[in-house]
Design a protein around this motif. Sequence first.
Motif, PDB file in Angstrom:
ATOM      1  N   PRO A 421       1.174  -1.507   0.046  1.00 12.73           N
ATOM      2  CA  PRO A 421       0.133   0.128  -0.388  1.00 12.73           C
ATOM      3  C   PRO A 421       0.814   1.630   0.429  1.00 12.73           C
ATOM      4  CG  PRO A 421       0.211  -0.546   2.204  1.00 12.73           C
ATOM      5  CD  PRO A 421       1.295  -1.893   1.597  1.00 12.73           C
ATOM      6  N   GLU A 422       0.010   2.438  -0.279  1.00 18.54           N
ATOM      7  CA  GLU A 422       0.789   3.885  -0.160  1.00 18.54           C
ATOM      8  C   GLU A 422       0.827   4.728   0.515  1.00 18.54           C
ATOM      9  OE1 GLU A 422       3.709   4.473  -2.003  1.00 18.54           O
ATOM     10  OE2 GLU A 422       3.685   1.666  -2.724  1.00 18.54           O
ATOM     11  N   THR A 439      -6.985  -3.631   2.863  1.00 20.41           N
ATOM     12  CA  THR A 439      -6.675  -4.952   4.613  1.00 20.41           C
ATOM     13  C   THR A 439      -4.995  -4.283   4.955  1.00 20.41           C
ATOM     14  OG1 THR A 439      -5.452  -5.505   2.230  1.00 20.41           O
ATOM     15  CG2 THR A 439      -7.764  -6.734   2.596  1.00 20.41           C
ATOM     16  N   ALA A 440      -4.663  -3.135   4.506  1.00 20.35           N
ATOM     17  CA  ALA A 440      -3.200  -2.478   4.991  1.00 20.35           C
ATOM     18  C   ALA A 440      -3.364  -2.538   6.608  1.00 20.35           C
ATOM     19  CB  ALA A 440      -2.655  -1.611   4.045  1.00 20.35           C
ATOM     20  N   SER A 441      -2.375  -2.786   6.950  1.00 18.18           N
ATOM     21  CA  SER A 441      -2.052  -2.018   8.309  1.00 18.18           C
ATOM     22  C   SER A 441      -1.201  -1.105   7.933  1.00 18.18           C
ATOM     23  CB  SER A 441      -1.132  -3.530   9.597  1.00 18.18           C
ATOM     24  OG  SER A 441      -1.721  -4.357   9.460  1.00 18.18           O
ATOM     25  N   VAL A 442      -1.331  -0.391   9.085  1.00 16.61           N
ATOM     26  CA  VAL A 442      -0.173   1.197   9.615  1.00 16.61           C
ATOM     27  C   VAL A 442       0.567   0.815  10.996  1.00 16.61           C
ATOM     28  CG1 VAL A 442      -0.569   3.378   8.786  1.00 16.61           C
ATOM     29  CG2 VAL A 442      -1.747   2.491   8.086  1.00 16.61           C
ATOM     30  N   GLY A 612       8.905   7.506  12.019  1.00 18.84           N
ATOM     31  CA  GLY A 612       7.422   7.734  11.199  1.00 18.84           C
ATOM     32  C   GLY A 612       6.346   6.559  10.889  1.00 18.84           C
ATOM     33  N   LEU A 613       4.980   6.732   9.560  1.00 11.95           N
ATOM     34  CA  LEU A 613       4.269   5.611   9.900  1.00 11.95           C
ATOM     35  C   LEU A 613       4.814   4.182   8.862  1.00 11.95           C
ATOM     36  CD1 LEU A 613       1.519   8.108   9.141  1.00 11.95           C
ATOM     37  CD2 LEU A 613       2.393   6.907  11.692  1.00 11.95           C
ATOM     38  N   TYR A 614       4.095   3.073   9.255  1.00 17.11           N
ATOM     39  CA  TYR A 614       5.130   2.514   7.847  1.00 17.11           C
ATOM     40  C   TYR A 614       3.864   1.221   7.784  1.00 17.11           C
ATOM     41  CZ  TYR A 614       6.935  -2.101   6.165  1.00 17.11           C
ATOM     42  OH  TYR A 614       7.065  -3.373   5.676  1.00 17.11           O
ATOM     43  N   ALA A 615       3.909   1.222   5.991  1.00 16.95           N
ATOM     44  CA  ALA A 615       2.311   0.346   6.122  1.00 16.95           C
ATOM     45  C   ALA A 615       2.381  -0.328   5.120  1.00 16.95           C
ATOM     46  CB  ALA A 615       0.934   1.516   5.292  1.00 16.95           C
ATOM     47  N   ASP A 616       1.661  -1.410   5.489  1.00 19.62           N
ATOM     48  CA  ASP A 616       1.798  -2.801   4.530  1.00 19.62           C
ATOM     49  C   ASP A 616       0.635  -4.272   4.765  1.00 19.62           C
ATOM     50  OD1 ASP A 616       1.639  -4.436   7.317  1.00 19.62           O
ATOM     51  OD2 ASP A 616       4.101  -4.925   7.467  1.00 19.62           O
ATOM     52  N   TYR A 617       0.786  -5.748   4.055  1.00 24.26           N
ATOM     53  CA  TYR A 617      -0.090  -5.850   3.528  1.00 24.26           C
ATOM     54  C   TYR A 617       0.431  -7.229   4.637  1.00 24.26           C
ATOM     55  CZ  TYR A 617      -2.389  -3.130   0.208  1.00 24.26           C
ATOM     56  OH  TYR A 617      -3.100  -2.533  -0.351  1.00 24.26           O
ATOM     57  N   GLY A 618       1.719  -7.303   5.416  1.00 23.26           N
ATOM     58  CA  GLY A 618       1.759  -8.584   6.396  1.00 23.26           C
ATOM     59  C   GLY A 618       2.485  -9.337   5.280  1.00 23.26           C
ATOM     60  N   ASN A 619       3.210  -9.025   3.977  1.00 19.95           N
ATOM     61  CA  ASN A 619       3.885  -9.924   3.153  1.00 19.95           C
ATOM     62  C   ASN A 619       4.794  -9.258   3.375  1.00 19.95           C
ATOM     63  OD1 ASN A 619       3.487  -7.252   1.905  1.00 19.95           O
ATOM     64  ND2 ASN A 619       3.276  -7.897   0.327  1.00 19.95           N
TER      65      ASN A 619
END
Length: 645
Positions: A421-422, A439-442, A612-619
């Motif tokens: 995700p962005e 579905t992303a986690s931040v 900072g902030l980080y976003a991912d799909y757990g992958n």
Amino acid sequence: MMPTWELEIVMRYIRDFIVIFAVLLSALLVVSATETPIIGNETPSHTKSLVMIYMVGSDLESEDGAGTDNIKQINEGVGDIVPGDLQIVVGYGGANKTGWKGMTIASYDQLKKDLQNEVIGDESISSFSDPSIDMGSPVGLKTFIDWVSKRYSADHTYLIFWDHGGGYGGFGSDENSGNMLSLANIASVFNETQFKPEVIGFDACLMSELEVAATLSPYGTYFIGSEEIEPGSGWEYAKWMKVLAQNPSQNPINVSRIIVDTFVDAPGDSGRTLSVLDLELMPDIANKLEDLGASLTQVMKDTTGFRLIGKAYRNSTKFAQEPGNNGGTSVDLSLLVQYLMSHVSGAEKAGSSINESINKAVLYERHDKYISDARGLSIMDPQGTSHDQYLEDGVNVKVTPGWDSFITDFLLKQSTDNEKPELNSTGVNSYELTDPSGTASVWVEYFAYDPQTNDLIALGETPAVADTEGTYSIPEWDGTWFYLKDSSASDKYALLGMFYEDSTDDGIEEYSSKVNVTHDGLQDNVYLYSYIDPETGKTDLEFRPYTIDSTGEVLISRATIIPARGDKIDTYSELFNPDSNESDWINLGNMTVEGTVELVPSILPDGIYATGLYADYGNGYGSVTDLQKIEINDGQVTRDGSLTI
């Protein structure tokens, strides 16, 4: 007077008789010391309740004496039982310790006598002993079941497996052979012996999994097991054995509930869960997963569907989760299905039917306040394994063809998923998440920065929360972080990497860290789990040793370590270099224990830090915002715009 030739014949007969008698007497003495014969070799002795404990001592006994302690508890609870009403037989061994090599089988009376010197392991005070037996093999389990079932029968039979557990990965690590019983091994022994106890219990970690219970469903009526890692002290044998000894005729369901209550209510270690299952209903749940698996396979053809399923796993209570890792050994099945029903189209009908069956099959479940939620039955977490490992686990992890096909497809898709995700800037410290699937986690990430090497050292992460308009911002950081502190020495601190894992309904937050604990020159790799109550500031710490097997799978011990005077603790976190795009685990701090170890927040040392902030799909792929730089000088925090790396 008798002729000489007649006298010689008589004397020869006398000598022969003496020799034969001596041989028979010697044989009788050997049998009485090592194996109690069945009277008449016909009918087993009948009792109201029979408790059989297959105790693979492993390092739990050799290092901590946990098996001996539990046998002492049995003696404390039972006292002088009425012969014939309750029989207790323990097969113990499998530890690298005197008296615990191979397998020894002893009755309650024999164990009581053996305990007179406060030590268990005198093979001469037993009914059977063979130092060559491997308790991590089917031969060991079969020997125990055969020996006991030929000598005893009962109105109610309990078979308890005692040691480390790995869920679908198996049970019982014999310390001398290095072998462990797989689920297929255990099932084959039950099938071969045609032995069917009323209650099958696992005083071991992670065994209340569908894979385990479904495999053993033909061989028992009720099942007792934990979804989570058990504490090293195990079940409260003194309490529940006392209740059973007072009334050996009582319903096993009542006894099972008492086992659960006394275990969960026991003081000490945190994160307890235990449940009682109806084994006869396990095939029904497994069969219903066939339909759900087929539905999810169709849903997963679309990327959004795949991401929704992945988020369902991430949002379900995970068990045996590693620090900084999205996956665990297993997830709570009911919570997983509940999330799928709410968010994945096509999962409602099959999911509703599965949860209806789970509600019937879980006869009793309890967990303590440190578990966010648990419903009593878990299932393998594909986010905690790989496609190759799944194939290697084979029959032990398979449920039904439709579900297995879904898991295989999920793992293949997971191995090739590199999308992220962005987080896009919409103003000063304002970020919008671009995530079509929702579905992303931040996360909020915290770093220490080394300007000489351009290295970022991860101090930890916490969940980020969007405002009412869905916008994210980096929270203002005051420069404090978590340390381990020695209570008896004001200057002894060790900086800790802290990664958020979960939060309970009561608001207790769970974090995990990687540390090493060295005692008497021996070093343990340890996961440290910290439980923090934000309202009261109260914290609880659990030091859990772990090992990595030959396949790379992490095995978390049920034993807990309480660091003692003289022990050395080293803390670790992950270092990342943006130039080389490489990462590694590095030492953050160390301390030698003098008193007790506490968790405290404190200002960081002088230096440069960033958040900072980080976003991912757990992958494993994600996007990070610009990092906000802070400097600490003489304990004073200065915010200095963005960090350029």
